[in-house]
Design a protein around this motif. Structure first.
Motif, PDB file in Angstrom:
ATOM      1  N   ILE A 115      12.113 -11.991  -6.882  1.00 31.87           N
ATOM      2  CA  ILE A 115      11.428 -12.753  -7.445  1.00 31.87           C
ATOM      3  C   ILE A 115       9.858 -12.479  -6.990  1.00 31.87           C
ATOM      4  O   ILE A 115       9.145 -12.693  -8.466  1.00 31.87           O
ATOM      5  N   THR A 116       9.393 -12.051  -6.134  1.00 33.03           N
ATOM      6  CA  THR A 116       7.911 -11.685  -6.117  1.00 33.03           C
ATOM      7  C   THR A 116       7.002 -10.576  -7.354  1.00 33.03           C
ATOM      8  O   THR A 116       6.128 -10.638  -7.391  1.00 33.03           O
ATOM      9  N   THR A 117       8.704  -9.909  -7.631  1.00 30.95           N
ATOM     10  CA  THR A 117       7.825  -8.848  -8.229  1.00 30.95           C
ATOM     11  C   THR A 117       7.368  -9.115 -10.219  1.00 30.95           C
ATOM     12  O   THR A 117       6.575  -8.339 -10.669  1.00 30.95           O
ATOM     13  N   LEU A 118       7.567 -10.153 -10.467  1.00 29.43           N
ATOM     14  CA  LEU A 118       7.817 -11.338 -11.995  1.00 29.43           C
ATOM     15  C   LEU A 118       6.365 -12.720 -11.851  1.00 29.43           C
ATOM     16  O   LEU A 118       5.707 -12.117 -12.483  1.00 29.43           O
ATOM     17  N   LEU A 161      12.538 -14.427 -18.095  1.00 25.26           N
ATOM     18  CA  LEU A 161      12.693 -15.644 -16.816  1.00 25.26           C
ATOM     19  C   LEU A 161      13.294 -15.334 -16.136  1.00 25.26           C
ATOM     20  O   LEU A 161      13.830 -14.084 -16.086  1.00 25.26           O
ATOM     21  N   VAL A 162      12.697 -15.829 -14.965  1.00 32.46           N
ATOM     22  CA  VAL A 162      13.475 -15.867 -13.428  1.00 32.46           C
ATOM     23  C   VAL A 162      15.100 -16.630 -13.631  1.00 32.46           C
ATOM     24  O   VAL A 162      13.939 -17.839 -13.113  1.00 32.46           O
ATOM     25  N   SER A 163      16.024 -16.469 -13.129  1.00 25.47           N
ATOM     26  CA  SER A 163      17.177 -17.641 -12.482  1.00 25.47           C
ATOM     27  C   SER A 163      17.689 -17.575 -11.464  1.00 25.47           C
ATOM     28  O   SER A 163      18.290 -16.556 -11.268  1.00 25.47           O
ATOM     29  N   MET A 164      17.423 -18.195 -10.532  1.00 29.08           N
ATOM     30  CA  MET A 164      17.741 -18.148  -9.175  1.00 29.08           C
ATOM     31  C   MET A 164      18.884 -19.334  -8.117  1.00 29.08           C
ATOM     32  O   MET A 164      18.679 -20.559  -8.899  1.00 29.08           O
ATOM     33  N   PHE A 188       4.642 -17.221  -4.718  1.00 26.76           N
ATOM     34  CA  PHE A 188       5.476 -16.724  -3.689  1.00 26.76           C
ATOM     35  C   PHE A 188       5.190 -15.169  -3.338  1.00 26.76           C
ATOM     36  O   PHE A 188       5.623 -14.768  -1.617  1.00 26.76           O
ATOM     37  N   LYS A 189       4.157 -15.011  -3.322  1.00 27.40           N
ATOM     38  CA  LYS A 189       3.519 -13.943  -1.907  1.00 27.40           C
ATOM     39  C   LYS A 189       3.272 -14.609  -0.920  1.00 27.40           C
ATOM     40  O   LYS A 189       3.320 -13.559  -0.281  1.00 27.40           O
ATOM     41  N   GLN A 190       2.617 -15.377  -0.639  1.00 24.08           N
ATOM     42  CA  GLN A 190       2.371 -16.690   0.616  1.00 24.08           C
ATOM     43  C   GLN A 190       3.689 -16.349   1.405  1.00 24.08           C
ATOM     44  O   GLN A 190       3.745 -15.695   2.583  1.00 24.08           O
ATOM     45  N   PHE A 239      13.471  -5.729 -12.664  1.00 20.36           N
ATOM     46  CA  PHE A 239      14.701  -6.788 -12.228  1.00 20.36           C
ATOM     47  C   PHE A 239      15.158  -5.737 -10.830  1.00 20.36           C
ATOM     48  O   PHE A 239      16.211  -6.133 -10.553  1.00 20.36           O
ATOM     49  N   CYS A 240      15.254  -4.227 -11.318  1.00 24.61           N
ATOM     50  CA  CYS A 240      16.235  -3.150 -10.548  1.00 24.61           C
ATOM     51  C   CYS A 240      15.451  -3.315  -8.249  1.00 24.61           C
ATOM     52  O   CYS A 240      15.898  -3.207  -8.018  1.00 24.61           O
ATOM     53  N   LYS A 241      14.368  -4.510  -8.641  1.00 28.25           N
ATOM     54  CA  LYS A 241      13.824  -5.109  -6.957  1.00 28.25           C
ATOM     55  C   LYS A 241      15.401  -5.169  -6.785  1.00 28.25           C
ATOM     56  O   LYS A 241      15.538  -5.712  -5.317  1.00 28.25           O
TER      57      LYS A 241
END
Length: 259
Positions: free
Chosen positions: A19-22, A47-50, A72-74, A214-216
């Motif tokens: 998630i945090t990659t984007l 867009l990220v959908s989880m 998210f970084k925190q 995305f490959c993360k």
């Protein structure tokens, strides 16, 4: 009251990395069904959908629907403090402004506790229409990551072409061109198989840097699904566990006159 216990904290570690990659911040929507998230990157290109279903936790308690605004970084920094075999528990009061995270070693000899301030985030759910895709490709996550990594060295845009002859990734750079081709190698029963479900040929071009991001999520699943249709966003999906959830990335194609 929200409380969810996960026996394998490494799943959440990998999810946070994906998630945090984007995404810098967003809201976890918590309901009796589990946790979900939908957020766009700052450029509004991806867009990220989880979704993480309640079956991923034991026990799982959610007395009423909550929206947990998170930096998210925190959160990623906190979750990195957990051992891979630690049991992780998340807790939040219905009207609270803190998300509590507790990590316990499997032998019960160590316990770490963190309290993270929640953030008010003004976000809207993006309506994702049902789409009949022209092509659906399933392939090893490691192979897709290799394609994105290698081709990113030759150009900024990658063209994905799917025809009856197979799947082709190609890049045109300033000083050299590169391409990688795949044909169907099996029925999909083996994790190393490449399968292509083709209704109509399609060719789309995307910014390779986003595909690399995305490959993360590759560590979450051995296989990745690419869904393509002309003039529609690409969908890159990684399953989480055995039906426990998924993370999906939506990426708008580049127009032909884009640089």
């Amino acid at each position: 009251m929200f409380e969810a216990r996960m026996s394998d904290s490494s799943v959440m570690k990998r999810l946070m990395e994906a998630i945090t990659t984007l995404i810098e911040d967003g809201s976890f929507d918590v309901s009796s069904k589990g946790l979900s998230l939908q957020a766009m990157d700052s450029s509004h290109v991806a867009l990220v959908s989880m979704c993480l279903r309640n079956e991923a936790f034991d026990p799982f308690r959610c007395d009423r629907n909550l929206s947990l605004g998170v930096q998210f970084k925190q959160m990623s920094k906190i979750i990195k403090c957990a051992g891979n075999n630690d049991v992780m528990t998340m807790k939040a009061e219905d009207d609270g402004d803190v998300l509590n995270l507790v990590f316990e070693s499997s032998n019960g000899e160590r316990m770490s506790e963190f309290a993270m301030k929640l953030t008010d985030i003004d976000s809207e759910q993006v309506g994702i229409p049902e789409t009949e895709y022209s092509a659906i490709i399933k392939m090893p996550s490691s192979e897709f990551a290799r394609v994105c990594r290698d081709l990113s060295n030759f150009g900024e845009s990658v063209t994905i072409c799917v025809t009856k002859d197979g799947l082709k990734f190609s890049v045109k750079g300033d000083s050299s061109n590169a391409s990688m081709k795949f044909s169907q190698t099996g029925s999909g029963d083996d994790n190393n198989d490449v399968t292509i479900d083709l209704n109509d040929p399609c060719t789309l071009t995307f910014a390779v840097k986003y595909l690399t991001h995305f490959c993360k999520a590759s560590s979450l699943s051995e296989r990745v699904t690419l869904s393509l249709s002309n003039d529609n966003p690409l969908v890159v999906e990684y399953k989480i566990g055995d039906g426990l959830g998924h993370i999906r990335y939506y990426l708008a194609p580049k127009m032909m006159d884009d640089d």
